[in-house]
Scaffold this active site. Structure first.
Site, PDB file in Angstrom:
ATOM      1  N   THR A   1       4.652  -7.974  14.157  1.00 31.10           N
ATOM      2  CA  THR A   1       5.177  -6.776  14.818  1.00 31.10           C
ATOM      3  C   THR A   1       4.992  -6.829  16.332  1.00 31.10           C
ATOM      4  OG1 THR A   1       4.761  -4.401  15.052  1.00 31.10           O
ATOM      5  CG2 THR A   1       2.931  -5.700  14.277  1.00 31.10           C
ATOM      6  N   ASP A   2       5.825  -6.077  17.043  1.00 35.01           N
ATOM      7  CA  ASP A   2       5.668  -5.981  18.509  1.00 35.01           C
ATOM      8  C   ASP A   2       4.414  -5.185  18.890  1.00 35.01           C
ATOM      9  OD1 ASP A   2       6.549  -3.445  17.723  1.00 35.01           O
ATOM     10  OD2 ASP A   2       8.221  -3.355  19.145  1.00 35.01           O
ATOM     11  N   GLU A   3       3.859  -4.418  17.920  1.00 29.65           N
ATOM     12  CA  GLU A   3       2.712  -3.554  18.248  1.00 29.65           C
ATOM     13  C   GLU A   3       1.478  -4.348  18.656  1.00 29.65           C
ATOM     14  OE1 GLU A   3       1.917  -0.267  15.748  1.00 29.65           O
ATOM     15  OE2 GLU A   3       4.017   0.135  15.361  1.00 29.65           O
TER      16      GLU A   3
ATOM     17  N   TYR B   1      -3.898  -0.639  12.494  1.00 28.70           N
ATOM     18  CA  TYR B   1      -2.781  -1.438  11.958  1.00 28.70           C
ATOM     19  C   TYR B   1      -2.462  -2.611  12.873  1.00 28.70           C
ATOM     20  CZ  TYR B   1       2.105  -2.851  11.375  1.00 28.70           C
ATOM     21  OH  TYR B   1       3.259  -3.595  11.250  1.00 28.70           O
TER      22      TYR B   1
ATOM     23  N   LYS C   1      -2.780  -6.688  12.310  1.00 25.29           N
ATOM     24  CA  LYS C   1      -1.642  -7.628  12.405  1.00 25.29           C
ATOM     25  C   LYS C   1      -1.930  -8.686  13.470  1.00 25.29           C
ATOM     26  CE  LYS C   1       1.895  -7.555  10.552  1.00 25.29           C
ATOM     27  NZ  LYS C   1       2.368  -8.129   9.267  1.00 25.29           N
TER      28      LYS C   1
HETATM   29  P1  NAD Z   1       6.351  -1.771   3.597  1.00 22.25           P
HETATM   30  O1  NAD Z   1       5.081  -1.011   3.711  1.00 22.25           O
HETATM   31  O2  NAD Z   1       7.604  -1.051   3.304  1.00 22.25           O
HETATM   32  O3  NAD Z   1       6.196  -2.905   2.481  1.00 22.25           O
HETATM   33  C1  NAD Z   1       5.046  -3.687   2.351  1.00 22.25           C
HETATM   34  C2  NAD Z   1       5.077  -4.363   0.990  1.00 22.25           C
HETATM   35  O4  NAD Z   1       3.915  -5.188   0.879  1.00 22.25           O
HETATM   36  C3  NAD Z   1       5.029  -3.382  -0.188  1.00 22.25           C
HETATM   37  O5  NAD Z   1       5.976  -3.756  -1.154  1.00 22.25           O
HETATM   38  C4  NAD Z   1       3.624  -3.517  -0.720  1.00 22.25           C
HETATM   39  O6  NAD Z   1       3.518  -3.268  -2.119  1.00 22.25           O
HETATM   40  C5  NAD Z   1       3.323  -4.967  -0.391  1.00 22.25           C
HETATM   41  N1  NAD Z   1       1.885  -5.244  -0.293  1.00 22.25           N
HETATM   42  C6  NAD Z   1       0.957  -4.520   0.379  1.00 22.25           C
HETATM   43  N2  NAD Z   1      -0.250  -5.089   0.230  1.00 22.25           N
HETATM   44  C7  NAD Z   1      -0.073  -6.197  -0.530  1.00 22.25           C
HETATM   45  C8  NAD Z   1      -0.945  -7.209  -1.009  1.00 22.25           C
HETATM   46  N3  NAD Z   1      -2.266  -7.191  -0.756  1.00 22.25           N
HETATM   47  N4  NAD Z   1      -0.426  -8.216  -1.737  1.00 22.25           N
HETATM   48  C9  NAD Z   1       0.895  -8.245  -2.035  1.00 22.25           C
HETATM   49  N5  NAD Z   1       1.746  -7.308  -1.634  1.00 22.25           N
HETATM   50  C10 NAD Z   1       1.280  -6.298  -0.866  1.00 22.25           C
HETATM   51  O7  NAD Z   1       6.456  -2.592   4.950  1.00 22.25           O
HETATM   52  P2  NAD Z   1       7.758  -3.070   5.759  1.00 22.25           P
HETATM   53  O8  NAD Z   1       8.146  -2.006   6.706  1.00 22.25           O
HETATM   54  O9  NAD Z   1       8.742  -3.616   4.800  1.00 22.25           O
HETATM   55  O10 NAD Z   1       7.117  -4.262   6.615  1.00 22.25           O
HETATM   56  C11 NAD Z   1       7.114  -5.599   6.119  1.00 22.25           C
HETATM   57  C12 NAD Z   1       6.444  -6.485   7.135  1.00 22.25           C
HETATM   58  O11 NAD Z   1       7.145  -6.424   8.369  1.00 22.25           O
HETATM   59  C13 NAD Z   1       4.999  -6.074   7.452  1.00 22.25           C
HETATM   60  O12 NAD Z   1       4.238  -7.244   7.589  1.00 22.25           O
HETATM   61  C14 NAD Z   1       5.112  -5.329   8.772  1.00 22.25           C
HETATM   62  O13 NAD Z   1       3.919  -5.468   9.512  1.00 22.25           O
HETATM   63  C15 NAD Z   1       6.266  -6.062   9.422  1.00 22.25           C
HETATM   64  N6  NAD Z   1       7.064  -5.280  10.389  1.00 22.25           N
HETATM   65  C16 NAD Z   1       7.564  -4.050  10.036  1.00 22.25           C
HETATM   66  C17 NAD Z   1       8.376  -3.358  10.940  1.00 22.25           C
HETATM   67  C18 NAD Z   1       8.968  -2.017  10.608  1.00 22.25           C
HETATM   68  O14 NAD Z   1       9.521  -1.370  11.489  1.00 22.25           O
HETATM   69  N7  NAD Z   1       8.913  -1.559   9.372  1.00 22.25           N
HETATM   70  C19 NAD Z   1       8.661  -3.923  12.205  1.00 22.25           C
HETATM   71  C20 NAD Z   1       8.100  -5.169  12.529  1.00 22.25           C
HETATM   72  C21 NAD Z   1       7.326  -5.842  11.599  1.00 22.25           C
HETATM   73  O1  DAU Z   2       7.153  -1.534  16.220  1.00 17.51           O
HETATM   74  C1  DAU Z   2       7.121  -2.056  14.911  1.00 17.51           C
HETATM   75  C2  DAU Z   2       6.363  -1.106  14.030  1.00 17.51           C
HETATM   76  O2  DAU Z   2       7.187   0.035  13.849  1.00 17.51           O
HETATM   77  C3  DAU Z   2       5.978  -1.713  12.682  1.00 17.51           C
HETATM   78  O3  DAU Z   2       5.092  -2.778  12.885  1.00 17.51           O
HETATM   79  C4  DAU Z   2       5.329  -0.651  11.777  1.00 17.51           C
HETATM   80  O4  DAU Z   2       5.086  -1.214  10.498  1.00 17.51           O
HETATM   81  C5  DAU Z   2       6.279   0.513  11.661  1.00 17.51           C
HETATM   82  O5  DAU Z   2       5.676   1.520  10.888  1.00 17.51           O
HETATM   83  C6  DAU Z   2       6.673   1.051  13.031  1.00 17.51           C
HETATM   84  O6  DAU Z   2       5.540   1.703  13.687  1.00 17.51           O
HETATM   85  P1  DAU Z   2       5.711   3.093  14.487  1.00 17.51           P
HETATM   86  O7  DAU Z   2       4.397   3.746  14.522  1.00 17.51           O
HETATM   87  O8  DAU Z   2       6.436   2.883  15.764  1.00 17.51           O
HETATM   88  O9  DAU Z   2       6.740   3.815  13.473  1.00 17.51           O
HETATM   89  P2  DAU Z   2       6.800   5.313  12.890  1.00 17.51           P
HETATM   90  O10 DAU Z   2       8.084   5.425  12.148  1.00 17.51           O
HETATM   91  O11 DAU Z   2       5.547   5.705  12.192  1.00 17.51           O
HETATM   92  O12 DAU Z   2       6.898   6.186  14.221  1.00 17.51           O
HETATM   93  C7  DAU Z   2       7.945   5.980  15.148  1.00 17.51           C
HETATM   94  C8  DAU Z   2       7.697   6.925  16.326  1.00 17.51           C
HETATM   95  O13 DAU Z   2       7.880   8.279  15.870  1.00 17.51           O
HETATM   96  C9  DAU Z   2       6.280   6.873  16.869  1.00 17.51           C
HETATM   97  O14 DAU Z   2       6.313   7.090  18.275  1.00 17.51           O
HETATM   98  C10 DAU Z   2       5.568   8.049  16.190  1.00 17.51           C
HETATM   99  C11 DAU Z   2       6.691   9.065  16.046  1.00 17.51           C
HETATM  100  N1  DAU Z   2       6.579   9.968  14.879  1.00 17.51           N
HETATM  101  C12 DAU Z   2       6.396   9.419  13.657  1.00 17.51           C
HETATM  102  C13 DAU Z   2       6.266  10.216  12.542  1.00 17.51           C
HETATM  103  C14 DAU Z   2       6.034   9.611  11.166  1.00 17.51           C
HETATM  104  C15 DAU Z   2       6.697  11.351  15.045  1.00 17.51           C
HETATM  105  O15 DAU Z   2       6.896  11.849  16.180  1.00 17.51           O
HETATM  106  N2  DAU Z   2       6.584  12.142  13.941  1.00 17.51           N
HETATM  107  C16 DAU Z   2       6.357  11.633  12.696  1.00 17.51           C
HETATM  108  O16 DAU Z   2       6.240  12.434  11.729  1.00 17.51           O
END
Ligand code: NAD
Ligand code: DAU
Length: 355
Positions: free
Chosen positions: A133-135, A159, A163
């Site tokens: 992730t970019d975080e 988190y 990562k």
């Molecule tokens: P998600 O939470 O929707 O899915 C995560 C999946 O991993 C789930 O199916 C869960 O059951 C599985 N999991 C959790 N712990 C596990 C374990 N110990 N063993 C096996 N499976 C396990 O997450 P996502 O949004 O699909 O993100 C997927 C990946 O991409 C993550 O690594 C996250 O850090 C990364 N990522 C997410 C975003 C985003 O915006 N969602 C952006 C950048 C990177």
């Molecule tokens: O940048 C990549 C990341 O993006 C991934 O690595 C994470 O897995 C993914 O969850 C996401 O993280 P964020 O914290 O940016 O996403 P989230 O959807 O939780 O929140 C997006 C923005 O919205 C953040 O600034 C917090 C704000 N927010 C979020 C929620 C859930 C609100 O203002 N209200 C809310 O209820």
């Protein structure tokens, strides 16, 4: 040939597998622990597809992971498995350490043992792709340039710290043991099958139920949104053409404040699902409420994705308007999926988080 995907029942992993099997005959072994975020209904369209083989396994279970890797002999392992929600990591960080650090370490170990046992072409082509992730880069001021692959790691939440640790372990396995790894650091994704705890699906779900849209703090935090299928195509490009040991940033070139994002979301909802006479409000915008800010809330993320564009010839296809429209239409047409994931456990989380 075969690829092994971890976390393939989550949001991005399931989109990746669906996309993969619509373009390839290559078998996918999917290992997922099925936490609250994992959902086999995401993969319902693949129920009859013999090329998708699912195992409910924790990536930290080295014994079973080793057995599966040795049995199916994948040419690549793509690691999506993670605890992924920042707010949950603030509430209870330990599970994040367990999966995102210990789990990744054990998976790397299993992959390395397998890779060391290979020879010839199989050894040469094997890749371990870690989805990050970019975080990990921390937070930007308004006038700072977007994150490049050489930015310092400055994670601010449990988190992102977990990562960041996993990224370091992946790098170390390449440097120390020669494991052929690739790492991607992507910005915020949105699209179908995203669990409605994250901003966009939470707000769609709440809006459709005429519930409050809770903005943290002043709502001026910036995120760089990318449609999930564009993330999947970037992962494909890195897997097929990326250089071993390299890191690739992936982003949407689409910075928006949360208020701008919610404004676009409300306009599209007003158009696609107009409010009828029985409700008092005229626009979904009227549901916006401001609540206590997230502790340690990162102000701005922005990705410089010049490297992947230039070196691997990758471009996103969707813009924010087309991607958001597809996403909202998907949630409107998949109310059964939403109902099933917003069960008792989900409601408990929402009550506690937004109390
Ligand atoms: P998600 O939470 O929707 O899915 C995560 C999946 O991993 C789930 O199916 C869960 O059951 C599985 N999991 C959790 N712990 C596990 C374990 N110990 N063993 C096996 N499976 C396990 O997450 P996502 O949004 O699909 O993100 C997927 C990946 O991409 C993550 O690594 C996250 O850090 C990364 N990522 C997410 C975003 C985003 O915006 N969602 C952006 C950048 C990177
Ligand atoms: O940048 C990549 C990341 O993006 C991934 O690595 C994470 O897995 C993914 O969850 C996401 O993280 P964020 O914290 O940016 O996403 P989230 O959807 O939780 O929140 C997006 C923005 O919205 C953040 O600034 C917090 C704000 N927010 C979020 C929620 C859930 C609100 O203002 N209200 C809310 O209820």
């Amino acid at each position: 040939m075969t690829i092994l995907v971890t976390g393939g029942a989550g949001f991005i992993g399931s989109n990746f597998i669906i996309d993969w099997l619509s373009n390839s005959d290559e078998e996918v072994i999917n290992i997922d622990k099925l936490t609250y975020a994992g959902n086999l209904n995401n993969l319902a369209t693949l129920r009859e597809n013999k090329k998708h083989i699912f195992f409910r396994v924790d990536i930290g279970d080295s014994k079973v992971c080793r057995e599966l890797i040795n049995k199916y002999k994948p040419r690549a392992i793509i690691n999506f498995a993670a605890e992924s929600h920042v707010d949950r990591s603030i509430d209870s960080p330990e599970e994040f350490i367990q999966t995102n650090i210990i789990g990744v370490l054990r998976l790397l170990d299993s992959a390395n043992e397998y890779w060391q046992s290979l020879d010839g072409k199989q050894k040469k082509i094997f890749r371990f792709l870690h989805v990050s992730t970019d975080e990990v880069y921390g937070s930007l001021n308004a006038d700072e340039p977007a994150f490049t692959e050489t930015n310092r790691y400055k994670p601010n939440s449990p988190y992102s710290a977990s990562k960041a640790s996993s990224d370091h372990l992946v790098r170390a396995y390449n440097q120390t043991y020669g494991l052929p790894v690739l790492t991607t650091n992507c910005s915020n994704n949105y699209g179908p099958y995203q669990f409605p705890e994250k901003l966009i699906p939470l707000f769609i779900n709440n809006a459709l139920a005429h519930k409050a849209l809770p903005i943290y703090g002043d709502g001026l935090q910036v995120r760089d949104w990318l449609y999930v299928n564009d993330h999947c195509s970037a992962i494909n490009a890195v897997l097929e053409r990326g250089q071993i040991g390299e890191v690739y940033n992936i982003g949407g070139m689409n910075e928006k404040t949360n208020l701008q994002t919610i404004d676009i979301l409300c306009s599209l909802l007003d158009e696609l699902c107009p409010l009828k006479g029985e409700v008092k409000i005229k626009s979904y915008r009227e549901l916006i409420t401001y609540i206590r800010d997230r502790p340690g809330h990162d102000r701005r993320y922005a990705i410089d994705c010049t490297k992947i564009k230039k070196e691997l010839n990758w471009e996103p296809i969707e813009n924010f308007e087309t991607g958001m429209r597809k996403t909202i239409e998907w949630y409107i047409s998949n109310t059964k999926w939403v109902e099933e994931v917003t069960n008792g456990q989900y409601r408990k989380w929402i009550e506690r988080q937004y109390a």
